[in-house]
Write an enzyme that holds these catalytic residues in place. Structure first.
Site, mmCIF file in Angstrom:
data_model
loop_
_atom_site.group_PDB
_atom_site.id
_atom_site.type_symbol
_atom_site.label_atom_id
_atom_site.label_comp_id
_atom_site.label_asym_id
_atom_site.label_seq_id
_atom_site.Cartn_x
_atom_site.Cartn_y
_atom_site.Cartn_z
ATOM 1 C CB SER A 303 -24.924 14.113 -13.281
ATOM 2 O OG SER A 303 -25.660 12.930 -13.183
ATOM 3 C CG ASP A 359 -31.890 16.974 -10.661
ATOM 4 O OD1 ASP A 359 -32.342 15.871 -11.025
ATOM 5 O OD2 ASP A 359 -30.713 17.319 -10.867
ATOM 6 C CG HIS A 414 -30.045 15.417 -14.093
ATOM 7 N ND1 HIS A 414 -29.582 15.538 -12.796
ATOM 8 C CD2 HIS A 414 -29.110 14.657 -14.742
ATOM 9 C CE1 HIS A 414 -28.452 14.873 -12.660
ATOM 10 N NE2 HIS A 414 -28.130 14.335 -13.834
#
Length: 514
Positions: A303, A359, A414
């Site tokens: 991320s 995602d 995620h």
């Protein structure tokens, strides 16, 4: 006796007279109540026959669906239980002869489709380093050490069960930001806490002698922490491209702020995350090159950590020309413009992006205005103002694993453990989930609810016993004191070799006033 799903009740075969005639036999169906067949009754019309046929067909289809669901559920449970007594990793192979290809020398050509088992293992290894930045992070807002690592760097891998990966942590990295980010930088609820400005954002590690022999080089790893919920930080990212370096390269302002911010009045960020990591990388590169070893730098992150990893790779490539640098990122957003991407390519940085079809974070920023517009560059120009991804993509799909729920779960899609589960089970886009996947399926539910209920793995199970409270000798529950060696300390983190200054081709702080 049953006929056409109808149960006929038994009756006595008695002689009848006109005066005492028995009523016709009565029939019951589970769909409806019906009168039994009567020779004097007119036959049912075609509409009734059609309705009965459709009803029977519908019931048969429902029964088949239920049976199929039960069989699938039983298959999930049985295959999951069969793995309980098997190791979670496969034996390590010596990959020294193919290390360059595994780290992208040919842009992973021929290694992704199908996924080469050696490459799969390396991806999981680096992903576990990125996951460690979550598992050891103190998220407890009632802790005076909220925002720090729970363990000192010498204990980190031992506490998290990562010693078999063959690396030793040499340096912790701390970051701050001068933009307002709601929760990625967790803040303690207590007035007196270890730091009001900085947070633990990652670490530097280096392969030990045994692992270096297996991979054919001394591998320096930098792992960057990301965020759990993308909505917590993305809405506050300014989506503003800022220049980096001396050319046309530009990167997202918020990511750069986290990477390059520093302040003389802070305890942990008198030096920026950029300066901390680069000093340690320089020290390690110099140390091992003196002994004549091949040295590589592998950067990983999930991320936001994947975005910081690209900035780190860009800076390292500027300062260490000729050093083998690769990035293995998970769920990373776009970071910069096309010029930034092209400059990374020219410097030889190899990037493998692991993404998940469901995602949304890898589509940001630039969901609409992105690298796809490059085909119109004759009209639009050089597109200095749009975001673009960097590197080669390994795209995964939640639907490939029968262990995962198929509903909408933006957080679960995620999570890094979801990614690692799918990497471990991935073979190719044309084949299903690997039956011989080794990684423990239960890890998926550490911080989310993604596993099918039949597996009976509770969601969000990763937590400390009693939420971190312990009983003292009086039987009272309280927050425990950390071991002195696990308490964050700028003195303990600083080392003499970290005072060495690096001559950058550019200075982030002086350019941006950060």
């Amino acid at each position: 006796m049953a006929t056409n799903n109808t149960l006929f009740l038994p009756h006595h075969n008695l002689p009848t007279t006109r005066k005492h005639r028995l009523p016709p036999p009565t029939a019951f169906a589970f769909q409806d109540f019906k009168i039994g067949k009567d020779p004097h009754q007119r036959p049912p019309n075609k509409a009734i026959k059609l309705a009965e046929s459709l009803s029977n067909m519908l019931n048969l289809q429902i029964e088949k669906t239920i049976q199929k669901t039960l069989q699938t559920s039983n298959s999930n449970v049985s295959s999951f239980e069969e793995k309980h007594n098997t190791p979670t990793t496969s034996p390590k192979e010596n990959i020294s002869e193919k290390w360059c290809q595994i780290h992208g020398s040919s842009d992973w050509d021929g290694l992704l489709e199908p996924l080469h088992p050696w490459l799969r293992r390396e991806i999981v290894k680096y992903g576990e380093f990125a996951q460690a930045t979550y598992d050891a992070f103190d998220f407890d807002s009632y802790s005076e050490y909220c925002g720090s690592c729970r363990y000192n760097r010498r204990k980190l891998f031992d506490k998290l069960g990562l010693t078999e990966n063959g690396y030793n942590v040499t340096k912790y990295i701390y970051a701050m930001s001068q933009i307002d980010l709601p929760r990625w930088l967790e803040k303690s609820s207590l007035v007196d806490s270890w730091s009001k400005d900085s947070n633990w954002i990652g670490f530097v590690a280096v392969s030990d002698d045994q692992e270096s022999e297996r991979i054919g080089r001394r591998d320096i790893v930098v792992a960057w922490r990301g965020t759990v919920a993308p909505a917590e930080w993305y809405d506050n990212m300014q989506r503003k491209l800022e220049p980096i370096g001396q050319g046309e390269s530009k990167v997202e302002h918020g990511f750069l702020s986290i990477y390059a911010s520093k302040c003389d009045t802070t305890r942990y960020n008198k030096s920026s995350a950029s300066e901390q990591v680069m000093r340690e990388v320089k020290r390690l590169v110099d140390e091992y090159k003196k002994t004549g070893e091949h040295v590589s730098l592998t950067i990983t992150g999930h991320s936001l950590g994947g975005a910081l990893g690209l900035l780190n790779a860009y800076e390292a490539a500027k300062n260490f020309p000729g050093l083998a640098i690769s990035v293995v990122s998970f769920a990373a957003p776009r970071v910069g413009n096309i010029a930034f991407r092209d400059e990374l390519y020219q410097m030889g940085v190899k990037t493998l992006r692991v993404t998940l079809k469901q995602d949304v974070v890898p589509r940001m920023p630039g969901i609409v205005l992105n690298e796809s517009l490059q085909r119109f560059d004759d009209i639009t120009g050089t597109l200095e103002w749009v975001y673009t991804h960097v590197g080669v993509e390994l795209k995964l799909d939640v639907r490939s694993s029968r262990y995962l729920k198929k509903g909408l779960n933006l957080i679960g899609f995620h999570m890094l453990e979801t990614y690692l589960h799918l990497v471990d089970g991935y073979h190719s886009t044309h084949s299903g989930f690997r039956e011989d996947a080794k990684r423990d399926v239960a890890l998926v539910n550490k911080d989310c609810d993604m596993l099918v209920d039949e597996l009976r793995i509770p969601p969000n199970w990763y937590q400390f016993a009693n939420k971190g409270l312990v009983q003292n000798h009086h039987g009272r529950w309280l927050k425990p004191q950390r071991e002195p060696e696990d308490i964050p300390s700028p003195t303990a983190e600083s080392q003499p070799n970290n005072l060495v200054q690096i001559h950058h081709d550019y200075q982030f702080g002086s350019i941006y006033g950060i």
